[in-house]
Design a protein around this motif. Structure first.
Motif, PDB file in Angstrom:
ATOM      1  N   UNK A  62     -15.969 -15.534 -17.307  1.00  0.00           N
ATOM      2  CA  UNK A  62     -15.338 -14.880 -18.856  1.00  0.00           C
ATOM      3  C   UNK A  62     -16.160 -13.483 -18.891  1.00  0.00           C
ATOM      4  N   UNK A  63     -15.124 -12.058 -18.753  1.00  0.00           N
ATOM      5  CA  UNK A  63     -15.784 -10.709 -18.774  1.00  0.00           C
ATOM      6  C   UNK A  63     -15.851 -10.508 -19.900  1.00  0.00           C
ATOM      7  N   UNK A  64     -16.687  -9.316 -20.226  1.00  0.00           N
ATOM      8  CA  UNK A  64     -17.362  -8.607 -20.970  1.00  0.00           C
ATOM      9  C   UNK A  64     -16.701  -7.106 -21.088  1.00  0.00           C
ATOM     10  N   UNK A  65     -15.644  -6.804 -21.447  1.00  0.00           N
ATOM     11  CA  UNK A  65     -15.523  -5.405 -21.224  1.00  0.00           C
ATOM     12  C   UNK A  65     -15.198  -4.512 -22.504  1.00  0.00           C
ATOM     13  N   UNK A  66     -15.265  -3.433 -22.051  1.00  0.00           N
ATOM     14  CA  UNK A  66     -15.093  -2.475 -23.017  1.00  0.00           C
ATOM     15  C   UNK A  66     -13.913  -1.890 -23.890  1.00  0.00           C
ATOM     16  N   UNK A  67     -14.648  -1.428 -24.985  1.00  0.00           N
ATOM     17  CA  UNK A  67     -13.246  -1.599 -26.208  1.00  0.00           C
ATOM     18  C   UNK A  67     -12.284  -1.062 -25.973  1.00  0.00           C
ATOM     19  N   UNK A  68     -11.245  -2.271 -26.051  1.00  0.00           N
ATOM     20  CA  UNK A  68      -9.587  -0.705 -26.066  1.00  0.00           C
ATOM     21  C   UNK A  68      -9.323  -0.622 -24.985  1.00  0.00           C
ATOM     22  N   UNK A 128     -19.187 -18.867 -16.066  1.00  0.00           N
ATOM     23  CA  UNK A 128     -20.327 -17.477 -16.062  1.00  0.00           C
ATOM     24  C   UNK A 128     -19.270 -16.883 -16.995  1.00  0.00           C
ATOM     25  N   UNK A 129     -20.724 -15.842 -16.804  1.00  0.00           N
ATOM     26  CA  UNK A 129     -20.123 -15.106 -18.290  1.00  0.00           C
ATOM     27  C   UNK A 129     -20.711 -13.122 -18.079  1.00  0.00           C
ATOM     28  N   UNK A 130     -19.388 -12.574 -17.767  1.00  0.00           N
ATOM     29  CA  UNK A 130     -20.019 -11.038 -17.111  1.00  0.00           C
ATOM     30  C   UNK A 130     -19.639 -10.419 -16.977  1.00  0.00           C
ATOM     31  N   UNK A 131     -20.614  -8.979 -17.451  1.00  0.00           N
ATOM     32  CA  UNK A 131     -20.613  -7.618 -17.345  1.00  0.00           C
ATOM     33  C   UNK A 131     -19.210  -7.438 -16.342  1.00  0.00           C
ATOM     34  N   UNK A 132     -18.116  -6.037 -16.426  1.00  0.00           N
ATOM     35  CA  UNK A 132     -17.664  -5.413 -15.129  1.00  0.00           C
ATOM     36  C   UNK A 132     -18.095  -4.511 -14.802  1.00  0.00           C
ATOM     37  N   UNK A 133     -18.821  -2.974 -15.531  1.00  0.00           N
ATOM     38  CA  UNK A 133     -19.236  -2.527 -15.307  1.00  0.00           C
ATOM     39  C   UNK A 133     -21.079  -2.653 -14.491  1.00  0.00           C
ATOM     40  N   UNK A 134     -21.484  -3.133 -12.856  1.00  0.00           N
ATOM     41  CA  UNK A 134     -23.072  -3.336 -12.568  1.00  0.00           C
ATOM     42  C   UNK A 134     -22.920  -2.779 -11.083  1.00  0.00           C
ATOM     43  N   UNK A 135     -24.183  -1.956 -11.000  1.00  0.00           N
ATOM     44  CA  UNK A 135     -24.885  -1.778  -9.607  1.00  0.00           C
ATOM     45  C   UNK A 135     -24.222  -2.838  -8.426  1.00  0.00           C
ATOM     46  N   UNK A 136     -24.576  -2.650  -7.495  1.00  0.00           N
ATOM     47  CA  UNK A 136     -24.374  -3.039  -6.304  1.00  0.00           C
ATOM     48  C   UNK A 136     -22.910  -3.678  -5.736  1.00  0.00           C
ATOM     49  N   UNK A 158     -19.883  -5.105  -8.899  1.00  0.00           N
ATOM     50  CA  UNK A 158     -19.597  -5.428  -9.640  1.00  0.00           C
ATOM     51  C   UNK A 158     -18.632  -6.557 -10.422  1.00  0.00           C
ATOM     52  N   UNK A 159     -17.907  -6.368 -11.871  1.00  0.00           N
ATOM     53  CA  UNK A 159     -17.608  -7.941 -11.857  1.00  0.00           C
ATOM     54  C   UNK A 159     -16.892  -8.923 -11.043  1.00  0.00           C
ATOM     55  N   UNK A 160     -14.898  -7.275 -10.936  1.00  0.00           N
ATOM     56  CA  UNK A 160     -14.239  -8.138 -10.509  1.00  0.00           C
ATOM     57  C   UNK A 160     -14.509  -8.195  -8.866  1.00  0.00           C
ATOM     58  N   UNK A 161     -15.025  -8.060  -8.132  1.00  0.00           N
ATOM     59  CA  UNK A 161     -15.400  -8.310  -6.849  1.00  0.00           C
ATOM     60  C   UNK A 161     -16.304  -9.903  -7.371  1.00  0.00           C
ATOM     61  N   UNK A 162     -17.112  -9.664  -7.457  1.00  0.00           N
ATOM     62  CA  UNK A 162     -17.725 -11.468  -8.369  1.00  0.00           C
ATOM     63  C   UNK A 162     -16.547 -12.492  -8.884  1.00  0.00           C
ATOM     64  N   UNK A 163     -15.729 -11.418  -9.374  1.00  0.00           N
ATOM     65  CA  UNK A 163     -14.686 -12.745 -10.045  1.00  0.00           C
ATOM     66  C   UNK A 163     -13.775 -13.333  -8.884  1.00  0.00           C
ATOM     67  N   UNK A 164     -13.976 -12.124  -7.811  1.00  0.00           N
ATOM     68  CA  UNK A 164     -12.989 -12.379  -6.608  1.00  0.00           C
ATOM     69  C   UNK A 164     -13.952 -13.500  -5.688  1.00  0.00           C
ATOM     70  N   UNK A 165     -14.835 -12.960  -5.032  1.00  0.00           N
ATOM     71  CA  UNK A 165     -15.777 -13.695  -4.319  1.00  0.00           C
ATOM     72  C   UNK A 165     -15.906 -15.111  -4.750  1.00  0.00           C
ATOM     73  N   UNK A 166     -16.190 -15.301  -6.647  1.00  0.00           N
ATOM     74  CA  UNK A 166     -16.052 -16.649  -7.271  1.00  0.00           C
ATOM     75  C   UNK A 166     -15.086 -17.345  -6.617  1.00  0.00           C
ATOM     76  N   UNK A 167     -14.148 -17.002  -6.556  1.00  0.00           N
ATOM     77  CA  UNK A 167     -12.315 -17.870  -6.827  1.00  0.00           C
ATOM     78  C   UNK A 167     -11.843 -18.013  -5.608  1.00  0.00           C
ATOM     79  N   UNK A 168     -12.433 -17.162  -5.069  1.00  0.00           N
ATOM     80  CA  UNK A 168     -12.386 -17.429  -3.549  1.00  0.00           C
ATOM     81  C   UNK A 168     -13.759 -19.098  -2.746  1.00  0.00           C
ATOM     82  N   UNK A 169     -14.441 -19.552  -3.276  1.00  0.00           N
ATOM     83  CA  UNK A 169     -15.641 -20.140  -3.173  1.00  0.00           C
ATOM     84  C   UNK A 169     -15.621 -21.297  -4.170  1.00  0.00           C
ATOM     85  N   UNK A 170     -15.433 -20.687  -5.436  1.00  0.00           N
ATOM     86  CA  UNK A 170     -16.042 -21.500  -6.415  1.00  0.00           C
ATOM     87  C   UNK A 170     -14.458 -21.798  -7.512  1.00  0.00           C
TER      88      UNK A 170
END
Ligand SMILES: Nc1ncnc2c1ncn2[C@@H]1O[C@H](COP(=O)(O)OP(=O)(O)OP(=O)(O)O)[C@@H](O)[C@H]1O
Ligand SMILES: [Mg+2]
Length: 470
Positions: free
Chosen positions: A77-83, A49-57, A59-71
């Motif tokens: 891989x996250x794409x984060x803002x510069x610096x 999974x290649x994901x942005x962090x800031x998203x509506x509905x 976000x990336x953090x929640x997605x990471x946590x839920x994916x970790x639990x189930x798969x």
């Protein structure tokens, strides 16, 4: 085919990322937020999974946590803002595999995705091989219905999950290795390694450093630091095969390992903790070795908390045929042959032969027979000489009276057939028996007619019909 799921709320970024990582043999999926991504993960086979962090509905953090639990094995891989190091660290803490910062370079994205896919492929391969191994060493693949083997299975089921050390005894080829592996596979240690060490085949001078490791410079060949085999099994099982061949000095060190759960590398003064289960095996009589002072009694009691005695094949009754049929279907499949039966004489021979090499010898005999058999049925002639010679010798020089008489009868019949140019009617006449009796004896003694088959089969209804022996 590898599948990458791209998650970003901006359509143009998704397209840009897709264009960068698109490759032959790769499938790309996309989602506009974490919730959509979870839906895709639930219905598709995703590798990375290649994901942005800031998203509506979601976000990336929640997605990471839920994916970790189930798969848990899918790398993210996250794409984060510069610096934004803090966000990157947060993502890694939540369980992300890696991150790239915006603005990203094409190479950076390609490299990190390739790495993650490579890791995923290795993970799948290890999982597959683990499964194969567990299947190979499942109790279902250890054939045995005789009471002695049933007792072995019961003991394995009882002791596999207990932490105790085990001593497996039995003649060569009785299955000590596969039983040791099966115990490991059925134990809570099966995520750790199973490390077999053959104490008899490693030269005495090397055994200590192989088992316990060494530090650099501890002896002339020690050019670098080396981990011992026992430490590589940390969390798993060490299988000490042919433990009776272990030199006395090392027996003392092994005893310390069992008592204190610590190892000391050759040339080091430091004790290191290690958590291993010991399964030992021997085909020697350790009590005789103890009496001869070649094996330490205290070590014997430590490793022999449970003894599993594997019976020799000759004492396993019907298991001989079960095993033979098992190997027949294995090797028939492996060698793409249609062989599927043993001539009853072969089965009889299997029961008469004493199998000094036990199951391994039977397996080799069947493999050889399948290799040489060109029909569907394995005949006596396909068996190794060791078996046929033994049986002939026993028939000629000893054994049961009925075997000796049968042997005598075979020789008489063969000689008469030869003398009568394989004409069965003439042979029967010369022997003073009816043709029907001759047929019956040939069938019973497994004698095949020679070149000329001119007799009319006695059981044939039609007098005109010439038949081949049955
Ligand atoms: N009960 C069984 N069912 C199926 N296969 C078996 C069984 N017992 C042994 N084998 C097969 O027989 C062969 C020999 O077994 P294994 O190597 O475990 O014997 P061993 O007792 O460790 O021999 P050695 O004393 O020579 O080390 C292997 O190929 C193994 O898979
Ligand atoms: Mg072995």
């Amino acid at each position: 085919m590898d599948t990458v799921l791209i998650v970003d709320d901006e359509e143009c970024i998704r397209q840009e990322l897709a264009a960068i990582i698109e490759e032959k043999g790769r499938r790309l999926l996309s989602a506009g937020n974490g919730a959509e991504a979870l839906e895709q993960l639930g219905s598709e086979k995703v590798d990375v999974v290649l994901t942005d962090i800031r998203m509506p509905v979601m976000d990336g953090f929640d997605l990471i946590k839920k994916t970790r639990q189930q798969w848990p094995s899918i790398p993210i891989i996250t794409i984060t803002a510069f610096a934004s190091t803090e966000t990157a660290v947060q993502a890694l803490r939540a369980g992300a595999y890696d991150y790239v910062t915006k603005p990203f370079s094409i190479d950076e994205i390609r490299n990190v995705v390739s790495h993650a896919l490579q890791g995923r492929r290795l993970f799948k391969e290890v999982n597959y091989l683990r499964g194969r191994l567990a299947q190979r060493y499942s109790l279902d693949n250890i054939i045995g219905q005789c009471p002695a083997m049933q007792r072995v299975f019961d003991t394995i089921s009882l002791v596999a999950s207990a932490p105790c050390n085990i001593l497996i005894t039995g003649e060569s080829g009785t299955g000590k290795d596969i039983v040791a592996q099966a115990i490991h596979e059925h134990s809570p240690r099966n995520k750790g390694r199973f490390v077999p060490i053959n104490c008899g085949s490693i030269p005495e001078g090397l055994l200590e450093s192989e088992l316990f490791g060494h530090v650099k410079g501890s002896f002339s060949g020690a050019v670098s630091h080396k981990e011992g085999l026992i430490q590589t099994a940390n969390g798993g099982t060490v299988f000490l095969d042919e433990i009776g061949d272990m030199p006395l000095a090392l027996q003392a060190k092994l005893l310390r390992l069992i008592q204190n759960k610590q190892v000391q590398k050759v040339g080091s003064t430091r004790q290191e903790s290690v958590d291993v289960r010991i399964i030992a095996a021997t085909n020697k009589k350790l009590d005789i070795q103890i009496a001869e002072k070649a094996f330490r009694k205290d070590l014997y009691y430590r490793i022999n908390v449970v003894e599993l005695a594997l019976p020799p094949l000759r004492n396993r009754g019907g298991d001989i045929c079960l095993l033979a049929s098992h190997f027949l279907s294995c090797y028939s499949n492996l060698l793409s042959r249609k062989v599927n039966k043993f001539n009853p004489e072969v089965t009889k021979a299997f029961h008469r032969y004493p199998w000094p090499g036990n199951v391994r010898e039977l397996e080799n005999a069947v493999e050889r027979a399948v290799t040489f058999c060109t029909s569907r049925i394995i005949e006596l002639e396909h068996l190794p000489r060791a078996i046929t010679d033994y049986l002939e010798d026993r028939m000629a020089n000893g054994g049961l009276l009925q075997d000796r008489l049968a042997n005598f009868e075979v020789n008489c019949l063969k000689a008469a057939m030869e003398a009568n140019d394989h004409d069965l009617a003439l042979t029967a006449k010369a022997l003073g028996i009816s043709l029907a009796t001759l047929y019956r004896k040939m069938k019973k003694l497994n004698i095949h007619p020679g070149r000329r088959i001119t007799a009319i089969a006695p059981e044939s209804k039609s007098n005109q019909q010439l038949q081949h022996y049955p």
